[in-house]
Design a protein around this motif. Structure first.
Motif, PDB file in Angstrom:
ATOM      1  N   ALA A  47      -4.897  -3.890 -18.146  1.00 53.99           N
ATOM      2  CA  ALA A  47      -3.618  -4.484 -17.748  1.00 53.99           C
ATOM      3  C   ALA A  47      -2.741  -3.442 -17.053  1.00 53.99           C
ATOM      4  O   ALA A  47      -2.062  -3.749 -16.063  1.00 53.99           O
ATOM      5  CB  ALA A  47      -2.898  -5.052 -18.967  1.00 53.99           C
ATOM      6  N   THR A  48      -2.767  -2.218 -17.531  1.00 55.21           N
ATOM      7  CA  THR A  48      -1.990  -1.147 -16.920  1.00 55.21           C
ATOM      8  C   THR A  48      -2.490  -0.861 -15.504  1.00 55.21           C
ATOM      9  O   THR A  48      -1.704  -0.657 -14.577  1.00 55.21           O
ATOM     10  CB  THR A  48      -2.059   0.131 -17.782  1.00 55.21           C
ATOM     11  N   GLU A  49      -3.806  -0.851 -15.335  1.00 55.01           N
ATOM     12  CA  GLU A  49      -4.378  -0.612 -14.009  1.00 55.01           C
ATOM     13  C   GLU A  49      -4.005  -1.739 -13.043  1.00 55.01           C
ATOM     14  O   GLU A  49      -3.659  -1.484 -11.887  1.00 55.01           O
ATOM     15  CB  GLU A  49      -5.901  -0.479 -14.109  1.00 55.01           C
ATOM     16  N   GLU A  50      -4.057  -2.971 -13.513  1.00 56.10           N
ATOM     17  CA  GLU A  50      -3.668  -4.121 -12.676  1.00 56.10           C
ATOM     18  C   GLU A  50      -2.193  -4.017 -12.302  1.00 56.10           C
ATOM     19  O   GLU A  50      -1.821  -4.256 -11.151  1.00 56.10           O
ATOM     20  CB  GLU A  50      -3.932  -5.428 -13.426  1.00 56.10           C
ATOM     21  N   ARG A  54      -0.515  -3.631  -8.541  1.00 49.90           N
ATOM     22  CA  ARG A  54       0.543  -4.516  -8.042  1.00 49.90           C
ATOM     23  C   ARG A  54       1.783  -3.718  -7.632  1.00 49.90           C
ATOM     24  O   ARG A  54       2.411  -4.014  -6.615  1.00 49.90           O
ATOM     25  CB  ARG A  54       0.908  -5.552  -9.100  1.00 49.90           C
ATOM     26  N   LEU A  55       2.127  -2.712  -8.420  1.00 48.77           N
ATOM     27  CA  LEU A  55       3.275  -1.880  -8.072  1.00 48.77           C
ATOM     28  C   LEU A  55       3.020  -1.100  -6.784  1.00 48.77           C
ATOM     29  O   LEU A  55       3.933  -0.936  -5.962  1.00 48.77           O
ATOM     30  CB  LEU A  55       3.602  -0.917  -9.213  1.00 48.77           C
ATOM     31  N   ALA A  60       4.186  -0.484  -1.135  1.00 49.48           N
ATOM     32  CA  ALA A  60       3.766  -0.456   0.276  1.00 49.48           C
ATOM     33  C   ALA A  60       4.566  -1.466   1.098  1.00 49.48           C
ATOM     34  O   ALA A  60       5.006  -1.169   2.215  1.00 49.48           O
ATOM     35  CB  ALA A  60       2.272  -0.753   0.381  1.00 49.48           C
ATOM     36  N   ARG A  61       4.775  -2.652   0.533  1.00 53.97           N
ATOM     37  CA  ARG A  61       5.575  -3.649   1.256  1.00 53.97           C
ATOM     38  C   ARG A  61       7.018  -3.197   1.390  1.00 53.97           C
ATOM     39  O   ARG A  61       7.666  -3.433   2.413  1.00 53.97           O
ATOM     40  CB  ARG A  61       5.503  -4.996   0.555  1.00 53.97           C
ATOM     41  N   LEU A  62       7.530  -2.531   0.373  1.00 53.75           N
ATOM     42  CA  LEU A  62       8.902  -2.030   0.424  1.00 53.75           C
ATOM     43  C   LEU A  62       9.039  -0.957   1.505  1.00 53.75           C
ATOM     44  O   LEU A  62      10.006  -0.960   2.270  1.00 53.75           O
ATOM     45  CB  LEU A  62       9.307  -1.464  -0.937  1.00 53.75           C
ATOM     46  N   VAL A  63       8.071  -0.069   1.589  1.00 55.11           N
ATOM     47  CA  VAL A  63       8.107   0.967   2.620  1.00 55.11           C
ATOM     48  C   VAL A  63       8.028   0.337   4.007  1.00 55.11           C
ATOM     49  O   VAL A  63       8.763   0.714   4.926  1.00 55.11           O
ATOM     50  CB  VAL A  63       6.961   1.983   2.403  1.00 55.11           C
TER      51      VAL A  63
END
Length: 135
Positions: A47-50, A54-55, A60-63
């Protein structure tokens, strides 16, 4: 004497069997608990890796959005800086109004003041003589 154990011996044997049974039960329970803890840890890591993936995607979208906004801001600044330069390049409306009041025709305003044909005709209609607006 008989070869059968006494009641006290039976109690000692019973205690020993109970202790061995308790130890085996504790070992089995601990092993099951440890297996469940390892499974829970594996699920938490997955779950942490997923979540990390996602983060990273959101980052990347934020940049990309930040870069697009920055480019739009720079383009807007260039357009705003270029706008006064275009306005100051043409002699302007005050001169065209004076010429129109003096009887200049629309074509003369286009050539001398840098106005478009439509702008020159409008200036002649508003400020010029009726004969100048048609020409």
């Amino acid at each position: 004497m008989s070869s059968l154990p006494s009641f006290a011996d039976w109690l000692l044997i019973g205690r020993a069997v109970f202790l061995v049974f308790s130890f085996v039960l504790a070992a089995v329970t601990f092993r099951a608990w440890r297996r469940a803890a390892l499974q829970e840890r594996a699920q938490t890591l997955a779950a942490t890796e997923e979540l990390r993936k996602r983060l990273d995607s959101v980052d990347a979208r934020l940049v990309a959005s930040r870069n697009a906004i920055q480019q739009l801001g720079e383009a807007l600044e260039r357009a705003l800086r270029a706008e006064p330069a275009r306005r100051s390049a043409a002699p302007g409306y005050p001169i065209a109004v004076r010429l129109a009041r003096g009887g200049a025709r629309a074509q003369e305003l286009v050539e001398s003041c840098g106005l478009s044909q439509g702008e020159a005709e409008l200036v002649c209609r508003l400020h010029g003589t009726p004969s100048a607006a048609t020409g």
